[in-house]
Design an enzyme around this catalytic site. Structure first.
Site, PDB file in Angstrom:
ATOM      1  N   SER A  33       0.931  -1.235   0.003  1.00  0.00           N
ATOM      2  CA  SER A  33      -0.036  -0.018  -0.219  1.00  0.00           C
ATOM      3  C   SER A  33       0.882   1.256   0.151  1.00  0.00           C
ATOM      4  CB  SER A  33      -0.918   0.008   1.206  1.00  0.00           C
ATOM      5  OG  SER A  33      -1.328   1.112   1.774  1.00  0.00           O
ATOM      6  N   TYR A  77      -2.120  -0.004  10.147  1.00  0.00           N
ATOM      7  CA  TYR A  77      -2.269  -0.853   8.910  1.00  0.00           C
ATOM      8  C   TYR A  77      -1.156  -0.594   8.030  1.00  0.00           C
ATOM      9  CZ  TYR A  77      -3.881  -1.107   4.227  1.00  0.00           C
ATOM     10  OH  TYR A  77      -4.137  -1.582   2.659  1.00  0.00           O
TER      11      TYR A  77
HETATM   12  N1  LIG Z   1      -8.395  -0.358  -2.287  1.00  0.00           N
HETATM   13  C1  LIG Z   1      -7.353   0.353  -2.138  1.00  0.00           C
HETATM   14  O1  LIG Z   1      -7.627   1.652  -2.445  1.00  0.00           O
HETATM   15  C2  LIG Z   1      -6.072  -0.456  -1.601  1.00  0.00           C
HETATM   16  C3  LIG Z   1      -4.951   0.497  -1.641  1.00  0.00           C
HETATM   17  C4  LIG Z   1      -3.809  -0.016  -1.261  1.00  0.00           C
HETATM   18  C5  LIG Z   1      -3.758  -1.484  -0.800  1.00  0.00           C
HETATM   19  N2  LIG Z   1      -4.807  -2.161  -0.946  1.00  0.00           N
HETATM   20  C6  LIG Z   1      -5.066  -3.581  -0.199  1.00  0.00           C
HETATM   21  O2  LIG Z   1      -5.257  -4.373  -1.659  1.00  0.00           O
HETATM   22  C7  LIG Z   1      -6.137  -5.523  -0.990  1.00  0.00           C
HETATM   23  C8  LIG Z   1      -7.451  -5.652  -1.456  1.00  0.00           C
HETATM   24  O3  LIG Z   1      -8.018  -4.382  -1.243  1.00  0.00           O
HETATM   25  P1  LIG Z   1      -9.665  -3.964  -1.468  1.00  0.00           P
HETATM   26  O4  LIG Z   1      -9.968  -2.570  -1.758  1.00  0.00           O
HETATM   27  O5  LIG Z   1     -10.006  -5.093  -2.591  1.00  0.00           O
HETATM   28  O6  LIG Z   1     -10.299  -4.434  -0.163  1.00  0.00           O
HETATM   29  P2  LIG Z   1     -11.525  -5.524   0.210  1.00  0.00           P
HETATM   30  O7  LIG Z   1     -11.736  -5.608   1.675  1.00  0.00           O
HETATM   31  O8  LIG Z   1     -12.593  -5.146  -0.770  1.00  0.00           O
HETATM   32  O9  LIG Z   1     -10.871  -6.870  -0.068  1.00  0.00           O
HETATM   33  C9  LIG Z   1     -10.080  -7.839   0.570  1.00  0.00           C
HETATM   34  C10 LIG Z   1     -10.801  -8.981   0.900  1.00  0.00           C
HETATM   35  O10 LIG Z   1     -10.147  -9.824   1.871  1.00  0.00           O
HETATM   36  C11 LIG Z   1     -11.164 -10.785   2.760  1.00  0.00           C
HETATM   37  N3  LIG Z   1     -10.216 -11.128   3.877  1.00  0.00           N
HETATM   38  C12 LIG Z   1     -10.153 -10.130   5.294  1.00  0.00           C
HETATM   39  N4  LIG Z   1      -9.596 -10.773   6.120  1.00  0.00           N
HETATM   40  C13 LIG Z   1      -9.378 -12.118   5.405  1.00  0.00           C
HETATM   41  C14 LIG Z   1      -8.862 -13.531   6.122  1.00  0.00           C
HETATM   42  N5  LIG Z   1      -8.252 -13.439   7.346  1.00  0.00           N
HETATM   43  N6  LIG Z   1      -8.855 -14.383   5.527  1.00  0.00           N
HETATM   44  C15 LIG Z   1      -9.640 -14.490   4.033  1.00  0.00           C
HETATM   45  N7  LIG Z   1      -9.893 -13.407   3.600  1.00  0.00           N
HETATM   46  C16 LIG Z   1      -9.872 -12.180   4.258  1.00  0.00           C
HETATM   47  C17 LIG Z   1     -12.101  -9.717   2.773  1.00  0.00           C
HETATM   48  O11 LIG Z   1     -13.428 -10.398   3.210  1.00  0.00           O
HETATM   49  C18 LIG Z   1     -12.241  -9.200   1.508  1.00  0.00           C
HETATM   50  O12 LIG Z   1     -13.123  -9.744   0.621  1.00  0.00           O
HETATM   51  C19 LIG Z   1      -6.017  -5.343   0.556  1.00  0.00           C
HETATM   52  O13 LIG Z   1      -4.848  -6.269   0.941  1.00  0.00           O
HETATM   53  C20 LIG Z   1      -5.818  -4.080   0.551  1.00  0.00           C
HETATM   54  O14 LIG Z   1      -4.812  -3.682   2.009  1.00  0.00           O
HETATM   55  C21 LIG Z   1      -5.979  -1.774  -1.209  1.00  0.00           C
END
Ligand SMILES: NC(=O)c1ccc[n+]([C@@H]2O[C@H](COP(=O)([O-])OP(=O)(O)OC[C@H]3O[C@@H](n4cnc5c(N)ncnc54)[C@H](O)[C@@H]3O)[C@@H](O)[C@H]2O)c1
Length: 325
Positions: free
Chosen positions: A132, A157
């Site tokens: 991130s 985070y």
């Molecule tokens: N969306 C953004 O802007 C952004 C920016 C930087 C990093 N990220 C990273 O990208 C990844 C995806 O982000 P997103 O926006 O799609 O988030 P999201 O919350 O929509 O997707 C994450 C998924 O992980 C699942 N999850 C959470 N804990 C879990 C566990 N213990 N076991 C199995 N599954 C689990 C959740 O149910 C969810 O469906 C994450 O790692 C997030 O930290 C996202």
């Protein structure tokens, strides 16, 4: 080099980014295993909607479970021949991580460690880690380059994501795992997580709920449209398919930070509505700006983000309006 005919394991595949990625992989004829625990961070229904268009595909297997469950992971790797793990599962969000740091570390650090251990035990060599932009903290130098020091996170985070990167480096060094850490920058688009600014703001403007504006509106984010992010992830998968001995950390941003006050104006213009604003002091853990230097992504992944914020917000609005009826 990664065998092309093996399955791909996408953790967090029912989430926002994961479901877009899986959709693209299935179109390409890839066998996908999605491991997701439908975490309660936002409603299960949204995640079911994310995966509904491909749930019946013979190329798609859904395993509802937790990355912290090592026996389950072991079982998955025993039964399936997996060529690569794309690890997107996480407790996401900066502000809630301050309230519940323990759980963020448990999922984001111990969960990542579990995966790497089980991969090692089953000789699975290719790993993409969702890192991130938040790990840059309040970096003074902009745009943020992968060469910048990221030793100064300002939220649990961010700290958990930095820890994830340290783990991937360790497993690369010890076991020759091929790794790409992708640092995502505020990803948005139809289906975006409901806790993030564009989704939250559009929802509030339609429902006449005041939006909370933290600080003087000058904080900026490098908003990246979901299709551009997914194109970058697919390119990273391809990079692992054609290279050996890989350890790379790559920014996937838009290289175009937008001020909060400008985002507010853009949403007002596109929705033809006016916000009710509630001004609040800047939140703990929030960084002042995110701004990706994407030179490396251009060079290694031929990554060239295409969607402007206005275009992306228009697409979001269309999706949101459909959801309302
Ligand atoms: N969306 C953004 O802007 C952004 C920016 C930087 C990093 N990220 C990273 O990208 C990844 C995806 O982000 P997103 O926006 O799609 O988030 P999201 O919350 O929509 O997707 C994450 C998924 O992980 C699942 N999850 C959470 N804990 C879990 C566990 N213990 N076991 C199995 N599954 C689990 C959740 O149910 C969810 O469906 C994450 O790692 C997030 O930290 C996202």
């Amino acid at each position: 080099m990664m065998p092309l005919n093996n399955s791909m394991l996408i953790t967090g595949g029912a989430g926002f980014i994961g479901s877009y990625l899986i959709n693209q992989l299935i179109v390409k004829g890839v066998n996908v295993i999605c491991l997701d625990n439908f975490d309660e961070f936002y409603p299960r229904k949204s995640k079911e909607n994310n995966i509904k268009s491909f749930i019946a595909s013979p190329l798609f297997t859904l395993i509802e479970g937790d990355i912290r469950n090592k026996e389950l992971l072991d079982d998955i790797f025993k039964k399936q021949t997996i060529g690569i793990v794309i690890h997107l599962a996480a407790k996401a969000g900066v502000r809630p991580s301050i309230i519940n740091p323990q759980e963020y570390f448990d999922v984001n650090v111990n969960g990542t460690l579990n995966l790497l251990e089980v991969m090692k035990n089953h000789s699975v060599q290719n790993f993409i880690f969702a890192s991130s932009s938040s790990i840059y903290g309040n970096n003074l130098k902009i745009p943020y380059s992968e060469l910048d020091n990221v030793d100064f996170p300002i939220s649990p985070y961010a700290c958990s994501k930095k820890s994830g990167e340290l783990l991937t480096h360790t497993y690369h060094t010890l076991y020759n795992m091929n790794v790409i850490n992708l640092r995502f920058f505020t990803v948005y688009g139809p289906g975006q997580r409901p806790d993030l600014a564009i989704h939250k703001f559009v929802n509030n403007i339609y429902k006449n709920i005041p939006i909370e504006v933290y600080g003087d509106g000058s904080t900026s984010r490098d908003y990246t449209y979901i299709d551009d992010t997914v194109t970058g992830i697919l390119a990273a998968i391809h990079y692992l398919e054609i290279n050996t001995n890989v350890y790379e950390t790559i920014n996937l941003g838009n290289n175009y930070p937008v001020k909060l006050s400008d985002l507010i104006e853009i949403i007002e213009e596109i929705t033809q509505k006016k916000f009710i604003e509630k001004k609040l002091p800047i939140q703990m853990g929030d960084v002042n700006i995110t701004f990706a230097d994407i030179t490396k992504a251009k060079q290694l992944l031929n990554y060239h983000p295409k969607v402007s914020l206005k275009e992306g917000v228009i697409n979001f609005k269309k999706w949101y309006e459909k959801k309302l009826v």
